[in-house]
Motif scaffolding. Structure first.
Motif, PDB file in Angstrom:
ATOM      1  N   GLY A 357     -19.595 -58.636  29.109  1.00  0.00           N
ATOM      2  CA  GLY A 357     -19.501 -60.088  29.157  1.00  0.00           C
ATOM      3  C   GLY A 357     -18.079 -60.570  29.313  1.00  0.00           C
ATOM      4  N   VAL A 358     -17.166 -59.944  28.600  1.00  0.00           N
ATOM      5  CA  VAL A 358     -15.749 -60.318  28.737  1.00  0.00           C
ATOM      6  C   VAL A 358     -15.254 -60.027  30.150  1.00  0.00           C
ATOM      7  CG1 VAL A 358     -13.400 -59.818  27.954  1.00  0.00           C
ATOM      8  CG2 VAL A 358     -15.255 -59.994  26.288  1.00  0.00           C
ATOM      9  N   LEU A 359     -15.585 -58.849  30.674  1.00  0.00           N
ATOM     10  CA  LEU A 359     -15.119 -58.480  32.006  1.00  0.00           C
ATOM     11  C   LEU A 359     -15.726 -59.390  33.073  1.00  0.00           C
ATOM     12  CD1 LEU A 359     -15.166 -54.561  31.846  1.00  0.00           C
ATOM     13  CD2 LEU A 359     -13.275 -56.138  31.382  1.00  0.00           C
ATOM     14  N   ALA A 360     -16.985 -59.789  32.887  1.00  0.00           N
ATOM     15  CA  ALA A 360     -17.631 -60.677  33.859  1.00  0.00           C
ATOM     16  C   ALA A 360     -16.958 -62.041  33.897  1.00  0.00           C
ATOM     17  CB  ALA A 360     -19.109 -60.825  33.524  1.00  0.00           C
ATOM     18  N   GLY A 361     -16.339 -62.439  32.799  1.00  0.00           N
ATOM     19  CA  GLY A 361     -15.664 -63.724  32.743  1.00  0.00           C
ATOM     20  C   GLY A 361     -14.291 -63.739  33.375  1.00  0.00           C
ATOM     21  N   GLU A 362     -13.806 -62.578  33.793  1.00  0.00           N
ATOM     22  CA  GLU A 362     -12.493 -62.489  34.431  1.00  0.00           C
ATOM     23  C   GLU A 362     -12.655 -62.702  35.931  1.00  0.00           C
ATOM     24  OE1 GLU A 362      -9.482 -61.805  32.671  1.00  0.00           O
ATOM     25  OE2 GLU A 362     -10.825 -62.260  30.986  1.00  0.00           O
ATOM     26  N   THR A 363     -11.844 -63.575  36.493  1.00  0.00           N
ATOM     27  CA  THR A 363     -11.967 -63.859  37.928  1.00  0.00           C
ATOM     28  C   THR A 363     -11.376 -62.762  38.793  1.00  0.00           C
ATOM     29  OG1 THR A 363      -9.908 -65.136  37.826  1.00  0.00           O
ATOM     30  CG2 THR A 363     -11.988 -66.344  37.577  1.00  0.00           C
ATOM     31  N   ALA A 364     -10.332 -62.109  38.317  1.00  0.00           N
ATOM     32  CA  ALA A 364      -9.670 -61.053  39.096  1.00  0.00           C
ATOM     33  C   ALA A 364      -9.965 -59.700  38.487  1.00  0.00           C
ATOM     34  CB  ALA A 364      -8.159 -61.294  39.143  1.00  0.00           C
ATOM     35  N   ALA A 365      -9.775 -58.669  39.292  1.00  0.00           N
ATOM     36  CA  ALA A 365      -9.969 -57.305  38.802  1.00  0.00           C
ATOM     37  C   ALA A 365      -8.919 -56.974  37.749  1.00  0.00           C
ATOM     38  CB  ALA A 365      -9.886 -56.320  39.959  1.00  0.00           C
ATOM     39  N   ASN A 366      -9.266 -56.036  36.878  1.00  0.00           N
ATOM     40  CA  ASN A 366      -8.347 -55.545  35.851  1.00  0.00           C
ATOM     41  C   ASN A 366      -8.668 -54.086  35.589  1.00  0.00           C
ATOM     42  OD1 ASN A 366     -10.470 -55.509  33.643  1.00  0.00           O
ATOM     43  ND2 ASN A 366     -10.473 -57.693  34.189  1.00  0.00           N
ATOM     44  N   GLY A 367      -7.866 -53.444  34.768  1.00  0.00           N
ATOM     45  CA  GLY A 367      -8.037 -52.016  34.532  1.00  0.00           C
ATOM     46  C   GLY A 367      -9.430 -51.622  34.082  1.00  0.00           C
ATOM     47  N   ALA A 372     -14.785 -49.281  35.273  1.00  0.00           N
ATOM     48  CA  ALA A 372     -16.243 -49.348  35.205  1.00  0.00           C
ATOM     49  C   ALA A 372     -16.873 -49.236  36.583  1.00  0.00           C
ATOM     50  CB  ALA A 372     -16.663 -50.653  34.534  1.00  0.00           C
ATOM     51  N   VAL A 373     -16.292 -49.918  37.578  1.00  0.00           N
ATOM     52  CA  VAL A 373     -16.865 -49.905  38.928  1.00  0.00           C
ATOM     53  C   VAL A 373     -16.684 -48.536  39.583  1.00  0.00           C
ATOM     54  CG1 VAL A 373     -16.659 -50.892  41.246  1.00  0.00           C
ATOM     55  CG2 VAL A 373     -16.651 -52.387  39.249  1.00  0.00           C
ATOM     56  N   VAL A 374     -15.505 -47.944  39.422  1.00  0.00           N
ATOM     57  CA  VAL A 374     -15.284 -46.607  39.986  1.00  0.00           C
ATOM     58  C   VAL A 374     -16.251 -45.607  39.364  1.00  0.00           C
ATOM     59  CG1 VAL A 374     -13.641 -44.683  40.118  1.00  0.00           C
ATOM     60  CG2 VAL A 374     -12.877 -47.010  40.639  1.00  0.00           C
ATOM     61  N   TRP A 375     -16.435 -45.680  38.066  1.00  0.00           N
ATOM     62  CA  TRP A 375     -17.364 -44.773  37.388  1.00  0.00           C
ATOM     63  C   TRP A 375     -18.786 -44.974  37.890  1.00  0.00           C
ATOM     64  CZ3 TRP A 375     -17.182 -40.547  34.537  1.00  0.00           C
ATOM     65  CH2 TRP A 375     -18.306 -40.167  33.810  1.00  0.00           C
ATOM     66  N   THR A 520     -10.969 -58.007  43.919  1.00  0.00           N
ATOM     67  CA  THR A 520     -12.104 -58.240  43.021  1.00  0.00           C
ATOM     68  C   THR A 520     -12.936 -56.972  42.901  1.00  0.00           C
ATOM     69  OG1 THR A 520     -13.658 -58.944  44.753  1.00  0.00           O
ATOM     70  CG2 THR A 520     -12.203 -60.635  43.812  1.00  0.00           C
ATOM     71  N   THR A 521     -13.721 -56.911  41.840  1.00  0.00           N
ATOM     72  CA  THR A 521     -14.563 -55.731  41.646  1.00  0.00           C
ATOM     73  C   THR A 521     -15.681 -55.680  42.687  1.00  0.00           C
ATOM     74  OG1 THR A 521     -15.799 -56.974  39.971  1.00  0.00           O
ATOM     75  CG2 THR A 521     -14.071 -55.489  39.193  1.00  0.00           C
ATOM     76  N   ALA A 522     -16.108 -56.830  43.171  1.00  0.00           N
ATOM     77  CA  ALA A 522     -17.137 -56.824  44.222  1.00  0.00           C
ATOM     78  C   ALA A 522     -16.591 -56.197  45.494  1.00  0.00           C
ATOM     79  CB  ALA A 522     -17.609 -58.258  44.492  1.00  0.00           C
ATOM     80  N   GLU A 523     -15.361 -56.542  45.856  1.00  0.00           N
ATOM     81  CA  GLU A 523     -14.735 -55.941  47.032  1.00  0.00           C
ATOM     82  C   GLU A 523     -14.537 -54.441  46.819  1.00  0.00           C
ATOM     83  OE1 GLU A 523     -12.058 -59.740  48.586  1.00  0.00           O
ATOM     84  OE2 GLU A 523     -11.172 -58.241  47.255  1.00  0.00           O
ATOM     85  N   LEU A 524     -14.167 -54.079  45.605  1.00  0.00           N
ATOM     86  CA  LEU A 524     -13.973 -52.648  45.299  1.00  0.00           C
ATOM     87  C   LEU A 524     -15.298 -51.896  45.417  1.00  0.00           C
ATOM     88  CD1 LEU A 524     -12.376 -50.206  44.290  1.00  0.00           C
ATOM     89  CD2 LEU A 524     -12.736 -51.029  41.952  1.00  0.00           C
ATOM     90  N   ASP A 526     -17.836 -52.595  47.278  1.00  0.00           N
ATOM     91  CA  ASP A 526     -18.160 -52.437  48.692  1.00  0.00           C
ATOM     92  C   ASP A 526     -17.341 -51.311  49.320  1.00  0.00           C
ATOM     93  OD1 ASP A 526     -20.014 -54.470  48.629  1.00  0.00           O
ATOM     94  OD2 ASP A 526     -18.615 -56.006  49.341  1.00  0.00           O
ATOM     95  N   ALA A 527     -16.063 -51.226  48.954  1.00  0.00           N
ATOM     96  CA  ALA A 527     -15.205 -50.173  49.493  1.00  0.00           C
ATOM     97  C   ALA A 527     -15.665 -48.791  49.044  1.00  0.00           C
ATOM     98  CB  ALA A 527     -13.753 -50.410  49.069  1.00  0.00           C
ATOM     99  N   LEU A 528     -16.139 -48.698  47.818  1.00  0.00           N
ATOM    100  CA  LEU A 528     -16.591 -47.411  47.285  1.00  0.00           C
ATOM    101  C   LEU A 528     -17.911 -46.974  47.906  1.00  0.00           C
ATOM    102  CD1 LEU A 528     -15.736 -47.966  43.516  1.00  0.00           C
ATOM    103  CD2 LEU A 528     -14.583 -46.396  45.060  1.00  0.00           C
ATOM    104  N   LYS A 529     -18.715 -47.932  48.342  1.00  0.00           N
ATOM    105  CA  LYS A 529     -20.003 -47.606  48.954  1.00  0.00           C
ATOM    106  C   LYS A 529     -19.889 -47.307  50.445  1.00  0.00           C
ATOM    107  CE  LYS A 529     -21.881 -51.341  47.076  1.00  0.00           C
ATOM    108  NZ  LYS A 529     -22.852 -52.412  46.704  1.00  0.00           N
ATOM    109  N   ALA A 530     -18.738 -47.607  51.048  1.00  0.00           N
ATOM    110  CA  ALA A 530     -18.559 -47.393  52.489  1.00  0.00           C
ATOM    111  C   ALA A 530     -18.536 -45.902  52.799  1.00  0.00           C
ATOM    112  CB  ALA A 530     -17.264 -48.048  52.959  1.00  0.00           C
ATOM    113  N   PRO A 531     -19.034 -45.489  53.959  1.00  0.00           N
ATOM    114  CA  PRO A 531     -18.973 -44.070  54.349  1.00  0.00           C
ATOM    115  C   PRO A 531     -17.530 -43.575  54.351  1.00  0.00           C
ATOM    116  CG  PRO A 531     -20.379 -45.304  55.837  1.00  0.00           C
ATOM    117  CD  PRO A 531     -19.681 -46.321  54.992  1.00  0.00           C
ATOM    118  N   LEU A 532     -17.335 -42.321  53.976  1.00  0.00           N
ATOM    119  CA  LEU A 532     -15.992 -41.753  53.870  1.00  0.00           C
ATOM    120  C   LEU A 532     -15.846 -40.566  54.801  1.00  0.00           C
ATOM    121  CD1 LEU A 532     -13.213 -41.605  52.446  1.00  0.00           C
ATOM    122  CD2 LEU A 532     -14.280 -40.132  50.722  1.00  0.00           C
ATOM    123  N   LYS A 533     -14.840 -40.625  55.638  1.00  0.00           N
ATOM    124  CA  LYS A 533     -14.479 -39.496  56.492  1.00  0.00           C
ATOM    125  C   LYS A 533     -12.969 -39.434  56.576  1.00  0.00           C
ATOM    126  CE  LYS A 533     -15.301 -36.021  59.216  1.00  0.00           C
ATOM    127  NZ  LYS A 533     -15.896 -34.785  58.639  1.00  0.00           N
ATOM    128  N   GLY A 534     -12.400 -38.335  56.103  1.00  0.00           N
ATOM    129  CA  GLY A 534     -10.945 -38.243  56.059  1.00  0.00           C
ATOM    130  C   GLY A 534     -10.404 -38.908  54.803  1.00  0.00           C
TER     131      GLY A 534
END
Length: 566
Positions: A357-367, A372-375, A520-524, A526-534
């Motif tokens: 809940g605290v993290l959802a209330g933050e407008t910008a990404a933080n540590g 959490a999103v990377v995990w 933002t975590t939403a942008e992150l 999306d980046a993590l879900k994108a196909p990876l080559k190289g």
């Protein structure tokens, strides 16, 4: 034996390479140099024959950490070759990490012949025992001598075959005398296809028989530290005990895993209605002071599962009782009552909800939100850099129902050295998609790890850089309070924050690596879900100024959510 009837340098090198291959080496990292040329030529011959994969690095420090990563992911010995002089010393950080994390890195250091030592000859110094107690075995091979026995013994030590000795790094210091090049008429053999030297099916859960009902009910917790393995999860599940698992334990999954466990320990401490009685430790727990305090409690009995020798502590220097077998460990741990396990799971769920809940209330990404999103989205292999990144995951990473990614971290000495090179080696060793999460200081510390020469194998590696333009971890330690006091002016920021204005996008372009900036975590996600080559860098730009306040709000929210239960 005279110079005339001794082995030529190229012949000795071929014997050494054969011994390496016979001992299970299938990857070798080579740093360029003249004195080491005989070994380099012999390794090139072996690679052309399809017997080994070479990885060339111009920086010996990165060569060492690449070898470390390769050995971690292949679970086999990996050789790293350097020329003489300071080149050998640059391997020290990787060797130190390999020592404390029991990784079989085989250092082949080329040396000048005995007649040049002590004469002031170029690039000549004392190389044997340079690594001191950080290697399991070190040996000198004089110029012209047969190195077969020395290499074989080194591999025996590196792989843990010596009694009561864990695996770890070794050094074979081989002197080479001119000529250092192959003889006229020598040539590379016809190129053969490379074998598949390692197959990793990914993380797997284990199952153990349910604990006997005859075992005593105890308020025990299972603490899974670095490299604990899935056996810790299986043990906790079989005994009905709460599982407190660090991210790099590879046990942070399953029905008994509690996510934000470290903020809950005070609710099960002395004076609470249900204090912890016993701790069963798997692996090495290093990430938080609350855990260290738990293990130091005189009122808490503790045991460590230690079926084989370990490299990270000396016998008799820790409070935990070493136990070699799971049945003995089960007798010590007992079994948890339904009330004991439920109290932890309910508190964990409440704490996780409050934190989210605290993290959802933050407008910008933080540590913590980035952790959490990377995990959540990492698949294949995940490498966690030291400093805040791994701690953010430990705090905010919701345990999965089953293992998703194999997790690695350099927790032997928890340095920020060579993290990119380590992750590169891990990715190359397995051939699996790999994500590494690190801070900007850790990234800049190993920017040279981005350099791959033309024709070198390129891993599928996503590098997530949490860029807060400095070192944020110190703000969460005592130094943050010193800075808040104002008594030391800007000294704390300068000495510990180490602010910078490096353009990571430009740095990525210089090395030919893709780059994407997100905020933002939403942008992150999306980046993590994108196909990876190289290789690609995902730069998450955040502000560390409010980090101390964010952690205070998280703690306040968890206290409000969990405190009334106890």
């Amino acid at each position: 034996m005279t110079f005339q009837d001794s082995l030529t340098s190229i012949a000795a090198a071929r014997v050494a390479v054969t011994a390496l291959l016979d001992g299970g080496v299938r990857h070798a990292v080579v740093a360029p140099g003249s004195r080491s040329a005989p070994m380099a030529y012999a390794l090139a011959e072996a690679e052309a024959a399809g017997r080994v994969r070479l990885h060339v690095r111009i920086d010996e420090r990165d060569a060492g950490f690449t070898a470390l990563g390769l050995a971690l992911s292949t679970e086999a010995p990996v050789a790293v070759l350097t020329t003489s002089g300071t080149a050998v010393g640059n391997l020290m950080p990787a060797v130190m990490e390999a020592n404390h994390s029991a990784v079989p890195v085989v250092v082949i250091s080329a040396d000048r012949p005995e007649e040049l030592h002590g004469t002031g000859a170029n690039q000549t110094t004392i190389q044997l025992d340079l690594f001191g107690d950080h290697v399991r075995f070190a040996v000198d091979v004089a110029a012209g001598d047969n190195p077969q026995k020395a290499v074989a013994t080194a591999l025996y030590a590196a792989t843990g075959a010596l009694e009561d000795t864990p695996p770890g790094p070794v050094q074979v210091n081989i002197a080479f005398r001119d000529p250092l090049t192959p003889e006229n008429g020598d040539a590379l053999p016809d190129t053969q296809g490379h074998g598949v030297f390692h197959y990793d099916a990914g993380p797997q859960a284990l199952d153990l028989a349910a604990a006997s009902s005859e075992l005593a009910e105890r308020r025990t917790v299972v603490l899974a530290g670095h490299d604990a393995g899935p056996v810790a999860e299986a043990f906790a599940r079989a005994h009905g005990l709460p599982l407190l698992a660090e991210p790099s334990s590879n046990a942070r999954f399953g029905p008994n895993a509690v996510g934000p466990y470290r903020v809950l320990l005070e609710y099960f401490g002395p004076g609470s209605p249900a204090p912890i009685e016993r701790v069963v430790l798997f692996g090495r727990a290093t990430l938080s002071r609350p855990v260290a305090s738990l293990l130091a409690r005189e009122s808490v009995e503790s045991a460590i599962y230690q079926p084989v020798p370990v490299a990270w502590y000396e016998a008799g220097r820790r409070r935990e009782t070493p136990i070699e077998t799971l049945p003995e460990l089960g007798a010590f741990a007992g079994r948890g009552s339904a009330e004991w396990l439920d109290s932890w799971l309910l508190a964990g769920a409440a704490a996780q909800h409050a934190l989210d809940g605290v993290l959802a209330g933050e407008t910008a990404a933080n540590g913590p939100s980035v952790g959490a999103v990377v995990w959540e989205h990492s698949r294949g292999q995940l490498v966690l850099g030291s400093s805040n990144g791994i701690r953010d995951v430990d705090l905010a990473g919701l345990p999965h129902h089953h293992p998703i990614a194999t997790v690695y971290a350099n927790r032997g000495l928890a340095g920020i050295d060579g993290t990119i090179a380590t992750a590169t080696g891990i990715a190359l060793g397995s051939g699996r998609e790999t994500t590494v999460l690190l801070g900007d200081v850790t990234f800049l510390h190993d920017a040279g790890g981005l350099l791959l020469g033309h024709g070198e194998p390129v891993p599928d590696l996503r590098i997530v850089v949490l860029n807060d333009t400095g070192g944020a971890i110190f703000a969460l330690l005592e130094h943050g309070a010193v800075e808040d006091s104002g008594a030391y002016g800007t000294a704390v920021e300068r000495l510990f924050g180490t602010p910078h204005s490096v353009d990571i996008a430009a740095l990525a372009a210089a090395y030919g690596v893709g780059h994407q900036a997100v905020s933002t975590t939403a942008e992150l996600a999306d980046a993590l879900k994108a196909p990876l080559k190289g290789r690609t860098i995902v730069e998450v730009r955040v502000d560390r100024a409010g980090l101390r306040g964010l952690h205070a709000r998280i703690k306040e929210a968890i206290n409000a959510a969990v405190g009334h239960r106890h």
